[in-house]
Scaffold this motif. Structure first.
Motif, PDB file in Angstrom:
ATOM      1  N   THR A   1     -15.030 -29.428 -22.670  1.00 12.78           N
ATOM      2  CA  THR A   1     -14.941 -28.542 -23.823  1.00 12.78           C
ATOM      3  C   THR A   1     -13.481 -28.216 -24.076  1.00 12.78           C
TER       4      THR A   1
ATOM      5  N   LEU B   1     -12.772 -25.812 -29.836  1.00  9.42           N
ATOM      6  CA  LEU B   1     -12.298 -26.822 -30.783  1.00  9.42           C
ATOM      7  C   LEU B   1     -13.196 -28.050 -30.820  1.00  9.42           C
ATOM      8  N   ALA B   2     -13.750 -28.436 -29.676  1.00  5.87           N
ATOM      9  CA  ALA B   2     -14.604 -29.624 -29.610  1.00  5.87           C
ATOM     10  C   ALA B   2     -15.386 -29.597 -28.307  1.00  5.87           C
TER      11      ALA B   2
ATOM     12  N   THR C   1     -21.230 -22.460 -27.360  1.00  2.00           N
ATOM     13  CA  THR C   1     -21.066 -23.895 -27.611  1.00  2.00           C
ATOM     14  C   THR C   1     -20.436 -24.617 -26.423  1.00  2.00           C
TER      15      THR C   1
ATOM     16  N   THR D   1      -8.368 -35.111 -28.131  1.00  2.00           N
ATOM     17  CA  THR D   1      -8.277 -34.127 -29.199  1.00  2.00           C
ATOM     18  C   THR D   1      -9.671 -33.768 -29.693  1.00  2.00           C
ATOM     19  N   ALA D   2      -9.712 -32.857 -30.647  1.00  2.29           N
ATOM     20  CA  ALA D   2     -10.982 -32.472 -31.248  1.00  2.29           C
ATOM     21  C   ALA D   2     -11.568 -33.587 -32.095  1.00  2.29           C
ATOM     22  N   ASP D   3     -10.736 -34.550 -32.470  1.00  7.48           N
ATOM     23  CA  ASP D   3     -11.200 -35.628 -33.355  1.00  7.48           C
ATOM     24  C   ASP D   3     -11.491 -36.928 -32.620  1.00  7.48           C
ATOM     25  N   SER D   4     -10.902 -37.103 -31.441  1.00  9.74           N
ATOM     26  CA  SER D   4     -11.103 -38.375 -30.746  1.00  9.74           C
ATOM     27  C   SER D   4     -10.866 -38.208 -29.255  1.00  9.74           C
ATOM     28  N   LYS D   5     -11.442 -39.134 -28.491  1.00  7.02           N
ATOM     29  CA  LYS D   5     -11.244 -39.146 -27.046  1.00  7.02           C
ATOM     30  C   LYS D   5     -10.780 -40.542 -26.639  1.00  7.02           C
TER      31      LYS D   5
ATOM     32  N   TYR E   1     -17.464 -32.352 -25.739  1.00  8.02           N
ATOM     33  CA  TYR E   1     -17.913 -33.681 -25.346  1.00  8.02           C
ATOM     34  C   TYR E   1     -18.898 -33.494 -24.189  1.00  8.02           C
TER      35      TYR E   1
END
Length: 439
Positions: A126, A136-137, A99, A198-202, A139
């Motif tokens: 990443t 975790l996330a 990923t 973060t994994a939820d927002s940039k 982009y």
């Protein structure tokens, strides 16, 4: 504390592909260091790659004979022990089910919350758990031009490189399409992001400076909402002017800066950064070409340069050594190339030069600059023996020569001790005790 850390290959990976550690790299395989980063707690992360490419047709069904390419991340404790490794195939999501958003100019950064950010161009970030156990996330710009058709809105880009300032601001680079009229995506912008990634927002990136003032062939699909200038998405005609190349053109020939390249900037404080960029390269050799280590503030203005380097005698074009490392807590900047190790203060004054023509510092020609730890320590990586040397950097840069001389002496002793402990093959170190995570 002086440390010597091996760039260890996971034993399971070596066994799975039956890597012949005794073979010369000319036989179609190799190991290459990319980047290093340090956490505030003293842990070290190292990023490097290993590959094998057969000349001719390879048997991809047999892992012992197949071509392969991996990126590997090692995590070391503050005491220097390998705690964990992570591996993913080159190409990221396109290869092997990883990923990770892989790409060019790959780098590492430890974010303020301890999460590891793996960056690559164009605009791929990443987030990896500190223990390397999982992604975790991601982009990812998903922009593969000119080899892949670009679909607007398909990607979720962030940055091609990241560095953290003392207060937690993120110093970023962003790539654009059409730089110097090329038909691909090349790093062209420097910006700052205030806020947590973060994994939820940039956070949004406020663009401060550009290299090429007028990238060609852009259209509305090339606007980048996550990177803004004057409150609007960067792209087309909206980017900082005058560009960095325009600002230095008065001192050099303007033609020198056509097809120039932007390096990875480093923070000297929360509002002052060192931005490296250099003129185009030539196949016949580029030593003597102009380069600039510019001091740029958070308004995008060049306030000075790192002085004291001669375009020929100190040229970073030899070996293409343009990396910088900075200690923003003390206002120090370091650079290592084939001709010496250099250190400046925050005003851009050269405070130390360790000349590799001298017997004492000639071994530095075999090292590359890795990173600067939060406590000021320098990480130097031996390119042939695949070892990281941690050098305690003094508060007074005039004492740097003594510190490096002591570290080089200790390196020889510690290397001998590691050889007895690890029993490397042709300076290739393997370990099978720390967990290996496939990410």
């Amino acid at each position: 504390m002086i440390q010597t850390l091996p760039l260890a290959l996971p034993g399971t990976l070596v066994d799975h592909h039956r890597i012949d550690l005794t073979a010369l790299y000319s036989k179609g395989w190799g190991l290459h260091f990319f980047d290093a980063a340090c956490s505030p707690g003293g842990e070290v992360y190292a990023l490097y790659g290993v590959y094998r490419h057969h000349h001719g047709v390879a048997d991809d069904e047999d892992p012992r004979k197949a071509n392969f390419g991996y990126r590997i991340i090692n995590r070391y404790s503050a005491e220097g022990e390998v705690m964990a490794s992570a591996a993913f195939r080159t190409g990221g999501a396109a290869e092997g089910g990883s990923t990770v958003a892989d790409g060019g100019d790959i780098g590492l950064c430890v974010l303020p919350d301890g999460v590891l950010a793996l960056t690559a161009t164009p605009n791929r970030t990443t987030l990896v758990a500190p223990d390397l156990s999982r992604v975790l996330a991601v982009y990812d710009s998903k922009d593969g031009r000119p080899f892949k058709e670009f679909t607007p809105g398909e990607g979720d880009p962030f940055a091609g490189s990241l560095s953290v300032t003392p207060s937690g601001r993120l110093l970023c680079t962003v790539a654009e399409y059409g730089v110097w009229r090329y038909g691909n995506v090349i790093t062209n912008l420097v910006g700052v992001a205030d806020g947590a990634l973060t994994a939820d927002s940039k956070p949004a990136i406020k663009v401060l400076a550009s290299l090429d003032p007028e990238p060609a062939h852009q259209s509305a699909v090339d606007l980048q909402p996550h990177a803004t200038h004057r409150g609007a998405p960067v792209g087309m005609t909206n980017r900082p002017r005058p560009a960095l190349t325009e600002l230095v053109a008065a001192e050099d020939r303007p033609s020198d800066w056509c097809r120039s390249r932007l390096g990875r900037p480093v923070p000297l404080s929360d509002s002052l950064f060192v931005v490296p960029f250099h003129a185009r390269t030539y196949r016949s050799g580029s030593r003597g070409q102009p380069f600039v280590f510019a001091l740029v503030d958070d308004r995008g203005e060049i306030t000075g340069r790192l002085h004291g380097l001669h375009a020929w005698r100190d040229s970073p074009f030899t070996g293409m050594c343009f990396d910088l490392a900075a200690d923003p807590y003390r206002g120090h900047v370091f650079h290592l190339n084939r001709y010496g190790l250099y250190a400046w203060n925050a005003a851009g004054v050269l405070r130390a030069k360790l000349d590799t023509e001298t017997r004492t510092f000639k071994p530095l020609t075999h090292f590359t600059l890795g990173a600067c730890a939060p406590n000021g320590d320098l990480l130097l990586v031996h390119t042939k023996q695949h070892l990281i040397l941690r050098v305690p950097a003094p508060d007074d840069l005039t004492a740097l020569a003594d510190a490096v001389e002591d570290a080089l002496r200790a390196y020889a002793r510690r290397r001998t001790a590691l050889k007895k402990q690890w029993e490397p093959v042709n300076w290739h170190w393997t370990q099978s005790t720390a967990p290996l995570h496939r990410i």
